[in-house]
Design an enzyme around this catalytic site. Sequence first.
Site, PDB file in Angstrom:
ATOM      1  N   ASP A  11       0.869  -1.171   0.000  1.00  0.00           N
ATOM      2  CA  ASP A  11       0.000   0.000   0.000  1.00  0.00           C
ATOM      3  C   ASP A  11       0.916   1.234   0.000  1.00  0.00           C
ATOM      4  O   ASP A  11       2.123   1.121   0.226  1.00  0.00           O
ATOM      5  CB  ASP A  11      -0.880  -0.029   1.261  1.00  0.00           C
ATOM      6  CG  ASP A  11      -1.558   1.304   1.492  1.00  0.00           C
ATOM      7  OD1 ASP A  11      -2.291   1.751   0.582  1.00  0.00           O
ATOM      8  OD2 ASP A  11      -1.338   1.910   2.566  1.00  0.00           O
ATOM      9  N   ALA A  13       0.067   5.291   1.271  1.00  0.00           N
ATOM     10  CA  ALA A  13       0.036   6.132   2.474  1.00  0.00           C
ATOM     11  C   ALA A  13      -0.133   5.297   3.749  1.00  0.00           C
ATOM     12  O   ALA A  13      -1.022   4.459   3.849  1.00  0.00           O
ATOM     13  CB  ALA A  13      -1.076   7.163   2.371  1.00  0.00           C
ATOM     14  N   ALA A  44     -13.038  10.027  10.887  1.00  0.00           N
ATOM     15  CA  ALA A  44     -12.425  10.280   9.584  1.00  0.00           C
ATOM     16  C   ALA A  44     -11.478   9.151   9.197  1.00  0.00           C
ATOM     17  O   ALA A  44     -11.314   8.810   8.030  1.00  0.00           O
ATOM     18  CB  ALA A  44     -11.675  11.604   9.610  1.00  0.00           C
ATOM     19  N   MET A  48     -10.256   4.358   6.320  1.00  0.00           N
ATOM     20  CA  MET A  48      -9.003   4.637   5.605  1.00  0.00           C
ATOM     21  C   MET A  48      -8.549   3.438   4.778  1.00  0.00           C
ATOM     22  O   MET A  48      -8.665   2.299   5.198  1.00  0.00           O
ATOM     23  CB  MET A  48      -7.910   5.018   6.611  1.00  0.00           C
ATOM     24  CG  MET A  48      -6.717   5.688   5.975  1.00  0.00           C
ATOM     25  SD  MET A  48      -7.128   7.268   5.204  1.00  0.00           S
ATOM     26  CE  MET A  48      -7.055   8.357   6.620  1.00  0.00           C
ATOM     27  N   LYS A  52     -11.158   7.147  -2.211  1.00  0.00           N
ATOM     28  CA  LYS A  52     -11.585   8.292  -1.406  1.00  0.00           C
ATOM     29  C   LYS A  52     -13.081   8.620  -1.539  1.00  0.00           C
ATOM     30  O   LYS A  52     -13.708   9.048  -0.570  1.00  0.00           O
ATOM     31  CB  LYS A  52     -10.729   9.525  -1.729  1.00  0.00           C
ATOM     32  CG  LYS A  52      -9.245   9.324  -1.397  1.00  0.00           C
ATOM     33  CD  LYS A  52      -8.991   8.856   0.045  1.00  0.00           C
ATOM     34  CE  LYS A  52      -7.531   8.483   0.245  1.00  0.00           C
ATOM     35  NZ  LYS A  52      -7.338   7.280   1.066  1.00  0.00           N
ATOM     36  N   HIS A  55     -14.741   6.389   0.638  1.00  0.00           N
ATOM     37  CA  HIS A  55     -14.414   6.815   2.005  1.00  0.00           C
ATOM     38  C   HIS A  55     -15.419   7.892   2.469  1.00  0.00           C
ATOM     39  O   HIS A  55     -15.946   7.842   3.585  1.00  0.00           O
ATOM     40  CB  HIS A  55     -12.978   7.355   2.010  1.00  0.00           C
ATOM     41  CG  HIS A  55     -12.397   7.582   3.366  1.00  0.00           C
ATOM     42  ND1 HIS A  55     -11.093   7.276   3.666  1.00  0.00           N
ATOM     43  CD2 HIS A  55     -12.917   8.102   4.505  1.00  0.00           C
ATOM     44  CE1 HIS A  55     -10.836   7.599   4.927  1.00  0.00           C
ATOM     45  NE2 HIS A  55     -11.940   8.107   5.466  1.00  0.00           N
ATOM     46  N   ARG A 159     -10.638  -0.939  -2.937  1.00  0.00           N
ATOM     47  CA  ARG A 159     -10.721  -1.915  -1.849  1.00  0.00           C
ATOM     48  C   ARG A 159     -12.123  -1.923  -1.230  1.00  0.00           C
ATOM     49  O   ARG A 159     -12.782  -0.884  -1.260  1.00  0.00           O
ATOM     50  CB  ARG A 159      -9.703  -1.553  -0.756  1.00  0.00           C
ATOM     51  CG  ARG A 159      -8.305  -1.654  -1.248  1.00  0.00           C
ATOM     52  CD  ARG A 159      -7.377  -1.013  -0.228  1.00  0.00           C
ATOM     53  NE  ARG A 159      -6.025  -0.976  -0.756  1.00  0.00           N
ATOM     54  CZ  ARG A 159      -5.131  -0.036  -0.430  1.00  0.00           C
ATOM     55  NH1 ARG A 159      -5.460   0.921   0.408  1.00  0.00           N
ATOM     56  NH2 ARG A 159      -3.929  -0.075  -0.925  1.00  0.00           N
ATOM     57  N   ASP A 185      -1.730  -1.067   5.899  1.00  0.00           N
ATOM     58  CA  ASP A 185      -1.804  -0.512   7.257  1.00  0.00           C
ATOM     59  C   ASP A 185      -3.223  -0.170   7.684  1.00  0.00           C
ATOM     60  O   ASP A 185      -3.414   0.547   8.665  1.00  0.00           O
ATOM     61  CB  ASP A 185      -0.935   0.751   7.340  1.00  0.00           C
ATOM     62  CG  ASP A 185      -1.528   1.885   6.530  1.00  0.00           C
ATOM     63  OD1 ASP A 185      -1.630   1.743   5.286  1.00  0.00           O
ATOM     64  OD2 ASP A 185      -1.932   2.891   7.136  1.00  0.00           O
TER      65      ASP A 185
END
Length: 625
Positions: A11, A13, A44, A48, A52, A55, A159, A185
């Site tokens: 991944d 970030a 928020a 993750m 986005k 998200h 994802r 992560d």
Amino acid sequence: MENEIKGVIFDWAGTTVDFGCFAPLKVFTEIFKNKGIDITIEEARLPMGMLKIDHVRAILSMPRISQLWSEKFGRDYNDGDVAELYSDFEPSLMKILPNYTDVLDGVLLVCKELRERGIKIGSTTGYTKEMMEVVADGATKQGYTPDCLVTADDVGSGRPYPFMIYRNMQNLGIYPPKCIIKVGDTVSDIKEGVNAGVWSVGVIVGSSEMGLTREEYSQLSDEQKMVLTRKITKTYFDAGADYVINNMAELPALIDEINKGLVPYLLLTPGPLTTTKTVKNAMLRDWCTWDSDYNNIIQKLRTDLINLATANPQNYTTVLMQGSGTFSVESVIGTAIPNNGKLLVLTNGAYGDRIAHIAETLKIQTIVQDSGETAPPDLSKLAKNLKANPDITHVAVVHCETTTGMLNDIEAIGKTVKEFGKIFIVDAMSSFGGIPMDIFNLKIDYLISSANKCVQGVPGFGFTIASKQELEKCKGNARSLSLDLYDQWKGMESGNGKWRYTSPTHVVKAFCQALKELELEGGVEARFKRYAENQKILAEGMKNLKFMPLLESHLQSPIITSFYYPENCNFTFFEFYNFIKNKGYVIYPGKISKAETFRIGNIGNVNRNDILGLLASIEAFLLTQ
Ligand SMILES: *Cc1c(COP(=O)(O)O)cnc(C)c1O
């Protein structure tokens, strides 16, 4: 490389760049604030790793935030709101993104090592293609450039769908999934890996799950770090992670560990032996020992074993016993022979000696007739012994003496035993299921074997197939509580397959699968043929390499073969063993006292190609001498 890790997909970030994954966070809180809704950092963060726009939708769908939205606007949120919020998100993120491309500690070193090992480096992300241009550019300037970068724009969905991983595999030409590791992560990272069927690995330090800056992290006490590590590890495992690493530096060692599992060596040993993948897979479910689902399996298993042992099953029963094979031998010796009984043991190796040792330990009167390690039992001596000692009640012998590989003639022995009217006990541990035999014809009263020999299961229990009529006489004989064969039998009968004490459930399931596979192979006859062919190829091949067998061929079993150390070279078993182990074959040291030997088994999920491969590696060893 065939069966080793071929690619790692990272991944971005929070995993390889942007310690703590902070870039998107600020923007998410900002765009909601602009709508008059305050979301917390935790809210928020929760989705993750997702694309986005997904998200944004995930935040809106949180009950607290949906509620706030309805109160504020007098209606539920809709797709238009998602699109509008996202249209605010994108430009703001683009503006700050160049400041969030710091490459994480250890990434460059790990990538160097992966490349040296020929392992490809792929990547997936929750960012769009446009965002990734900024991030990848920043990372490249610091020296990090993966071999492949796939975003959701390339494959249509982000994802937790697995498609970005598949596209990496395709672009890099790496497969199958078991040779790929995904490192991420966030929970959605882990799920992406799980859905792709690759090894899914979570990393802790610098992760979004941790959510701390480098400075905040470095100020934590060891205690605080440990608590955090535990919490994040649990989150990853709950999401389905296969492994969790603290930081990138741990990745190479993890790859080594996974490779070991992917390239196991073949066990050319007489049990535990090489089992099939399907037998191993049968253990991946938990069972309740009390439940009838499980106990029905036991009852069927007991019947199947009798049918495997004889074409005349009506007068026999099976008793399963926890522990290794020796525990079952001890349960028979300790239960079958009454207080005033006397045992004659025919021995020609360590396992015959062990029967005598058990009897002596249990203070049972015992006569040992030892024919030495390389000779079969003397039948006329047996008759003489039985005549001279009319108080002998039981005779015990090993069928295939695994010490040397000798096959004892239990048919002839049984005849003599029965001429004198004695009870006949056979340790057929290493032969049952691999050599055709019928306990009715052979007049065996107790036949003992275990899960991890020729039926090709895994270790954990043994079994005795016994004459019901004989076993019925054994009440109260036992010299042990847990190894009371009679009580174990009665317990299984009255409890419909329930073991008196905790049974090895997973081992039993593996054994049931192994029995199924024995039948699929064509039964004991077919398995015997395969083992016999293995043994023949082995013996001939070894002879060509000037290794001489310990036994004359008419005494040799198809189960395991002993060879003398070669003459005329500085042979050490240790060197020999390690050389061929590194080629993927594990053999057995010798066990006899009079000569220097080693042993090679050919039972288990092993066929002619395996034996030929072994012979090639032995030949390669000889060339180094
Ligand atoms: C394997 C074996 C046993 C049992 O040994 P454990 O280590 O207790 O499983 C007993 N007899 C023979 C002939 C064997 O090959």
